[in-house]
Design an enzyme around this catalytic site. Structure first.
Site, PDB file in Angstrom:
ATOM      1  N   GLU A 196       0.832  -1.210   0.000  1.00  0.00           N
ATOM      2  CA  GLU A 196       0.000   0.000   0.000  1.00  0.00           C
ATOM      3  C   GLU A 196       0.863   1.256   0.000  1.00  0.00           C
ATOM      4  O   GLU A 196       0.761   2.117   0.875  1.00  0.00           O
ATOM      5  CB  GLU A 196      -0.983  -0.003   1.182  1.00  0.00           C
ATOM      6  CG  GLU A 196      -2.070  -1.046   1.018  1.00  0.00           C
ATOM      7  CD  GLU A 196      -3.203  -0.925   2.033  1.00  0.00           C
ATOM      8  OE1 GLU A 196      -3.199   0.023   2.855  1.00  0.00           O
ATOM      9  OE2 GLU A 196      -4.103  -1.784   1.999  1.00  0.00           O
ATOM     10  N   GLU A 319      -5.369  -8.288  -1.006  1.00  0.00           N
ATOM     11  CA  GLU A 319      -6.191  -7.994   0.180  1.00  0.00           C
ATOM     12  C   GLU A 319      -7.613  -7.755  -0.295  1.00  0.00           C
ATOM     13  O   GLU A 319      -7.850  -6.881  -1.133  1.00  0.00           O
ATOM     14  CB  GLU A 319      -5.684  -6.773   0.957  1.00  0.00           C
ATOM     15  CG  GLU A 319      -4.407  -7.008   1.738  1.00  0.00           C
ATOM     16  CD  GLU A 319      -4.031  -5.843   2.642  1.00  0.00           C
ATOM     17  OE1 GLU A 319      -4.944  -5.145   3.144  1.00  0.00           O
ATOM     18  OE2 GLU A 319      -2.820  -5.630   2.841  1.00  0.00           O
TER      19      GLU A 319
END
Length: 517
Positions: A196, A319
């Protein structure tokens, strides 16, 4: 009207009849035109240092009164073996970009204590580190996905960790691993270069991260033949700039680009919605939100098909899952939530989407494996319960490394709430490694069962055998007191005469069947 897909979201009529009707949907599978392989790693798991996901959920230590295998919970290990977990991602997540790998090696009583600043501000004693992670995946018969620290780390630190795990020489780093009890190198299936980068991994711009990726990846080396697939940190919205910039500008080793998406019933991070006790409009909104996964993948595939027409790059949804408001009375940073029939439907919908895009989607990881978000398993000290999501993974095992099959759908309609509508049925078809043809059907409608006609070109179907997940209420769930409120039931259907096979799909259900001729 006909739709042609390898995956399809199909709508059906709200009234059910046990007999075939002209306006009922019909699925016709073409077994002569095989599609992409549905990579088993689509069924990957995620274990982050977060809440009770690892400590208590997986690792209790050798001296625990909870039955364990060298410190790993016996009940959890046995349950995860049953669903054939192919891949586990670790140590994060956001935690990965603050993780110092050297903290998690050597004698446990000498490992430093840190503070987990991302998740609850709790002390992290590093009892579960590199050696414990690889012992876990070996116990499960799974493969390893390791996420490196780009956010607060440096290229030397990441390179030495990779050498520690995979090296075969007599270097000081490899000798350190041997001193710590592991002579043979480990195999790493995937290695993530940061996580991320757009958010908790550093709040970077795509171009800046692409430069950092090239920098770090230059020094990531393994012995020949033991290279993992290297994963770049990608996007999380309809903005495809991360995929575009990375696929154009990363010059060093990169095998795939990651993508993250969480299903929030309200789409509001400040008030996500509750895990139980929700009304039908939130059931509807949750399913609508999760079906956006198809849109996100299609948008990014369009970019990849332009920049990478040879399809060398994978698109990894590493995810995904549901995310609800914290449960009252629990530490909000631990992300513990109940898991209901709605979560089972969400999981199955996502699988059907991933199957549709198996040409690019080679790996995904649900968040997370135990006690965190959309978990397979919940624990409370010595107690353990399997969730409805766990049972969906069990049903869908037959699709691991199966070959997607195209099919047509006639007479689609919709499931409606007010003036909004959703497809009523989601489906996927494939030929399993055992040669059988499997069909998954998910009934999104919580009120009406559906009757679906199924045909396979060139075959006269006689019956369908499989398993079904459903319940009386939308938020039905398993608890430590009542652990079997939702468990799969056997399902059989027989064809009558020479007509197509008729499958009754109950309201709010997930069905996987083998089609027999």
């Amino acid at each position: 009207m006909k739709l042609k897909h390898y995956f399809a979201v199909v709508a059906v009529s709200l009234t059910f009849s046990v007999f075939a009707a002209e306006d009922n949907p019909k699925i016709t599978i073409d077994s002569t035109r095989p599609g992409a392989t549905i990579n088993r790693d689509i069924y990957g798991q995620f274990a982050e240092h977060l809440g009770r996901g690892i400590y208590e959920g997986i690792w209790v230590g050798k001296d625990s009164e909870i039955e364990n295998i060298n410190g790993f919970r016996t009940d959890v290990i046995e349950a995860l073996r049953e669903i054939n977990v192919p891949l586990v991602r670790w140590p994060g997540g956001c935690f990965a970009d603050e993780y110092r790998w050297r903290d998690g090696i050597g004698p446990r009583d000498q490992r430093p204590v840190r503070v987990n600043t991302h998740w609850g501000g709790v002390e992290e004693d590093n009892a579960f580190g590199t050696h414990e992670f690889f012992e876990l995946v070996e116990l499960l018969g799974a493969e390893a996905y390791v996420n490196g620290n780009l956010g607060t780390g440096n290229p030397r630190e990441m390179a030495e960790w990779l050498e520690y795990m995979t090296g075969t020489s007599n270097s000081v780093v490899v000798e350190e691993r041997r001193k710590n009890g592991r002579d043979a190198p480990w195999k790493i299936a995937y290695f993530g270069v940061g996580n991320e980068a757009w958010g908790c991994g550093g709040h970077m711009r795509p171009a800046y991260y692409a430069d950092l990726y090239n920098h770090f990846a230059t020094f990531l080396k393994t012995p020949r033949g033991s290279e993992p697939k290297f994963v770049a940190s990608g996007g999380h919205t309809t903005d495809t700039s991360w995929t575009d910039v990375l696929s154009k500008n990363v010059q060093r080793q990169m095998d795939g680009i990651s993508f993250h998406f969480y299903t929030l019933p309200t789409a509001n991070w400040d008030d996500k919605g509750e895990s139980t006790g929700f009304p039908e409009d939130q059931w509807f909104a949750t399913l609508w939100q999760t079906l956006r996964m198809d849109e996100f993948i299609r948008l990014n595939k369009k970019v990849l098909d332009k920049n990478d027409p040879e399809k060398k790059l994978g698109f990894y949804v590493d995810e995904w899952g549901t995310w609800y408001n914290p449960e009252e009375g629990r530490e909000p940073g631990f992300l513990y939530q109940q898991n209901t029939l709605r979560d089972a439907v969400v999981a199955a919908l996502n699988f059907n989407v991933f199957h549709e895009h198996a040409d690019r989607v080679h790996m995904t990881n649900i968040a997370q494996m135990v006690n965190v978000l959309q978990a397979m398993i919940l624990t409370d000290k010595e107690k353990m319960v399997l969730t409805p999501t766990y049972h969906v993974y069990d049903l869908y095992q037959v699709f691991q490394d199966a070959t997607a099959l195209p099919f047509e759908i006639e007479n689609p309609s919709s499931y409606r709430v007010g003036d909004q509508s959703l497809p009523g049925i989601s489906a996927s078809a494939a030929r399993g490694k055992d040669g059988q043809i499997y069909l998954s059907l998910v009934n999104l409608d919580p009120n009406q069962s559906q009757n679906i006609s199924v045909d396979v070109k060139g075959l006269e179907l006689t019956r369908a055998d499989g398993r079904l997940i459903t319940a009386d209420t939308m938020d039905a769930h398993n608890t430590f007191v009542a652990p079997n409120q939702i468990v799969p039931g056997d399902y059989q259907a027989e064809a009558e005469g020479s007509g197509a096979l008729q499958l009754e799909v109950p309201a709010k259900s997930v069905l996987v069947v083998a089609l027999k001729n």
